[in-house]
Design an enzyme around this catalytic site. Structure first.
Site, mmCIF file in Angstrom:
data_model
loop_
_atom_site.group_PDB
_atom_site.id
_atom_site.type_symbol
_atom_site.label_atom_id
_atom_site.label_comp_id
_atom_site.label_asym_id
_atom_site.label_seq_id
_atom_site.Cartn_x
_atom_site.Cartn_y
_atom_site.Cartn_z
ATOM 1 N N ASP A 175 49.196 19.073 14.962
ATOM 2 C CA ASP A 175 49.112 17.618 14.850
ATOM 3 C C ASP A 175 50.476 16.946 15.016
ATOM 4 O O ASP A 175 50.621 16.003 15.810
ATOM 5 C CB ASP A 175 48.495 17.224 13.504
ATOM 6 C CG ASP A 175 47.120 17.838 13.307
ATOM 7 O OD1 ASP A 175 46.466 18.149 14.314
ATOM 8 O OD2 ASP A 175 46.714 18.018 12.149
ATOM 9 N N HIS B 220 19.003 18.294 9.567
ATOM 10 C CA HIS B 220 20.325 17.906 10.066
ATOM 11 C C HIS B 220 20.478 18.342 11.529
ATOM 12 O O HIS B 220 20.733 19.525 11.800
ATOM 13 C CB HIS B 220 21.428 18.559 9.225
ATOM 14 C CG HIS B 220 21.557 17.974 7.859
ATOM 15 N ND1 HIS B 220 22.417 16.938 7.567
ATOM 16 C CD2 HIS B 220 20.924 18.283 6.696
ATOM 17 C CE1 HIS B 220 22.312 16.639 6.279
ATOM 18 N NE2 HIS B 220 21.411 17.424 5.726
ATOM 19 N N CYS C 282 18.397 13.054 6.896
ATOM 20 C CA CYS C 282 18.236 13.572 5.535
ATOM 21 C C CYS C 282 18.135 12.404 4.533
ATOM 22 O O CYS C 282 17.136 11.705 4.513
ATOM 23 C CB CYS C 282 19.379 14.526 5.194
ATOM 24 S SG CYS C 282 19.094 15.538 3.719
ATOM 25 N N TYR C 283 19.157 12.168 3.712
ATOM 26 C CA TYR C 283 19.136 11.020 2.804
ATOM 27 C C TYR C 283 18.935 9.737 3.594
ATOM 28 O O TYR C 283 18.279 8.794 3.127
ATOM 29 C CB TYR C 283 20.436 10.959 2.008
ATOM 30 C CG TYR C 283 20.553 9.743 1.112
ATOM 31 C CD1 TYR C 283 19.905 9.692 -0.117
ATOM 32 C CD2 TYR C 283 21.307 8.637 1.500
ATOM 33 C CE1 TYR C 283 20.003 8.576 -0.940
ATOM 34 C CE2 TYR C 283 21.412 7.518 0.690
ATOM 35 C CZ TYR C 283 20.756 7.484 -0.526
ATOM 36 O OH TYR C 283 20.855 6.372 -1.334
ATOM 37 N N LYS D 225 40.469 17.399 15.536
ATOM 38 C CA LYS D 225 41.411 18.468 15.875
ATOM 39 C C LYS D 225 41.205 18.999 17.285
ATOM 40 O O LYS D 225 42.172 19.232 18.017
ATOM 41 C CB LYS D 225 41.298 19.608 14.862
ATOM 42 C CG LYS D 225 42.184 20.811 15.133
ATOM 43 C CD LYS D 225 43.646 20.537 14.838
ATOM 44 C CE LYS D 225 43.917 20.661 13.367
ATOM 45 N NZ LYS D 225 45.355 20.555 13.042
ATOM 46 N N GLU E 13 22.911 17.779 13.444
ATOM 47 C CA GLU E 13 24.319 17.968 13.803
ATOM 48 C C GLU E 13 24.820 19.383 13.589
ATOM 49 O O GLU E 13 25.878 19.757 14.125
ATOM 50 C CB GLU E 13 25.203 16.978 13.025
ATOM 51 C CG GLU E 13 25.322 17.219 11.531
ATOM 52 C CD GLU E 13 24.215 16.582 10.706
ATOM 53 O OE1 GLU E 13 24.436 16.376 9.493
ATOM 54 O OE2 GLU E 13 23.137 16.302 11.265
ATOM 55 N N GLY F 266 23.304 12.699 2.314
ATOM 56 C CA GLY F 266 24.065 12.464 1.090
ATOM 57 C C GLY F 266 23.414 13.188 -0.073
ATOM 58 O O GLY F 266 22.246 13.580 -0.003
#
Length: 519
Positions: free
Chosen positions: A233, A175, A89-90, A375, A177, A62
């Protein structure tokens, strides 16, 4: 909504959103492991979290500081739930702060690639080498770990990871990810599968079966209306609902006059004829183009297109008697982003027309069978349902259509020019096996004319810009390194085959600082 697979909320990984732009990536990485993940606002009550019986909790990154007056803080009681917690992180700084450690302002910020030096052979770092590249984005840093914690590793400037095995608390300043962290997926895998002992049971084929059953149960004998755009979608939502209730579903396809070349024909042939869906085709192109006449401001164009679409859709939907449901192709990122737009901690990306309720005069219940999916998961379901790959793998197309790819005033002639140029670009990408190797590609028509020479005669025609990007999440993107000979052929074809274009440029801007679309 009754089509929500509520059983999937249990024994999953809960991600608390503290405002990181990478939250969706965390959730997707975990789902790639076959484990269901869910993003919740950071201030979700603890009882709402424990209802889900999560195998683990992740505290996201964040933008704020734990010492900021408006810091996003949580109750320390989250660390009394006896559930493994991983801070990123945060999230690492917050864990440290709440458990009695110390967080300070760093002497220098650390943004981008950094080198991580592993201090220990801890299980969280299984199969991670002694030295590896990671991705940092922070200024504050942990200066003193809480009692009972050890240090996983460091960079040249900070403590980069901490752990407490007895409590099952873990954190990294980097991070894991993002793609730039070389062994990030391995670290998340170690946490989710080895430490949390999550069972990989997130199966999309099972999701299809259960969703069809849930739709049948929810809808019963009532009718359903769906606005079919031809995009991924809405098309997958239509197919899923059609499998469940057949002709009880009526799709409304509005041709705004701002679609890609032959778009309407492809949609009607694929879904109307091939899959025998009940589709009402509405040619409203004259209405849209008339409303856009003389308008150049991009936001004004968006509002006009949205207003006209709602007017047309409501008019046609009102002709369908005894309808009980409005179906939408809302997907999980729509929900996350729209929550942020309504005051959540994540930076507002965009608001979505299909999130946030129905027009008051419609009095229809909402059916959103894809609202838990990303998605890439939607595309996989579309392929499982038999939608042709050429339709399901199409690049994203904005709701306002070509109206925002024609810079300045929109006219029927400009639409014709752009449709033809765009079709040539996409055709060449497909012929050269490049279409699925880029994430989004299109042509923009500029309100700029320049001098050219064609057939020994002076011309004064429009400029077209080719745009192609590569991305994993559409929050950041790099321009596609397409071969020069390919670009030359596209340029030659557009100039030779499309009347009123005599110059083609290639956009080599990345996001940020540019956006993917021009308007």
């Amino acid at each position: 909504m009754a089509t929500k697979n509520t059983h999937l909320q249990q024994n999953s990984i809960v991600i608390l959103d503290f405002g990181s732009q990478y939250n969706q990536l965390i959730a997707r990485r975990i789902r790639e492991l076959g484990v269901y993940s869910e993003i919740l606002p950071y201030d979700t009550p603890l009882e709402e979290i424990t209802k889900r019986k999560p195998d683990g909790i992740i505290l996201s990154g964040g933008p704020s500081s734990v010492y900021s007056p408006d810091a996003h803080l949580i109750s320390p009681d989250i660390f009394k739930l006896k559930i493994p917690v991983f801070g990123i992180c945060y999230g690492m700084q917050l864990m440290t702060y709440l458990l009695g450690g110390k967080v300070d302002k760093g002497e220098i910020g650390e943004y981008g690639k950094a080198i991580f030096y592993k201090n220990t052979g801890h299980s969280l770092l299984k199969n991670v080498p002694e030295v590896s590249q990671v991705w940092m984005s922070h200024f504050d840093e942990v200066s003193q770990v809480p009692d009972g914690f050890g240090i996983l590793g460091h960079t040249d400037t900070c403590i980069a990871g901490i752990y407490n095995d007895s409590q099952k608390f873990y954190a990294t300043q980097f991070h894991p990810e993002v793609e730039h962290t070389e062994y990030g997926r391995q670290i998340l895998k170690n946490f989710v599968l080895d430490i949390c002992k999550s069972n990989p049971n997130w199966d999309l084929q099972d999701y299809i079966t259960k969703s069809i059953a849930a739709i049948k149960e929810t809808v019963g004998d009532e009718k359903v209306i769906l606005g079919l755009s031809g995009g991924v979608d809405s098309s997958v939502a239509a197919m899923l609902i059609h499998k469940a209730i057949g002709k009880q579903l009526t799709c409304i396809f509005v041709d705004t006059g701002l679609l890609r070349q032959n778009e309407a024909k492809a949609v009607m042939e694929t879904y109307g004829k091939h899959f025998d869906m009940n589709i009402k085709y509405i040619d409203a192109s004259e209405q849209f183009l008339k409303a856009l006449k003389g308008v150049s401001d991009p936001e004004a164009k968006r509002k006009i297109i949205g207003r006209e679409f709602i007017e047309v859709f409501n008019r046609e939907a009102g002709k369908i008697k005894d309808a009980g449901f409005l179906a939408q192709g809302t997907i999980y990122p729509d929900i996350i982003e729209s929550q942020s737009a309504k005051g959540g901690p994540s930076a507002t990306i965009k608001s979505h027309h299909n999130v946030g309720g129905l027009p008051e005069n419609m009095h229809l219940k909402l059916l959103e069978p894809l609202k838990e999916l990303f998605k890439d998961e939607v595309r996989k379901i579309g392929l499982e349902l038999g939608i042709p790959r050429g339709m399901i793998m199409r690049h994203p197309f904005p709701g306002p259509g070509l109206g925002i790819r024609i810079l300045g005033e929109v006219s029927p002639e400009k639409v014709r020019i752009l449709q033809q140029a765009d079709a040539i670009f996409i055709d060449e990408l497909r012929q050269n096996d490049l279409y699925e190797k880029v994430s989004q590609a299109f042509v923009v028509l500029l309100p700029v004319k320049s001098v050219g020479v064609m057939g020994d005669e002076r011309t004064y025609e429009y400029t077209a810009v080719i745009r192609s990007v590569n991305t994993t999440d559409f929050m950041t993107a790099t321009w596609s390194r397409l071969p020069y000979d390919f670009l030359e052929k596209v340029s030659s074809r557009i100039i030779n085959e499309v009347r009123c274009i005599n110059r083609v440029a290639y956009d080599i801007s990345s996001k940020p600082p540019a956006t993917i679309e021009w308007e």
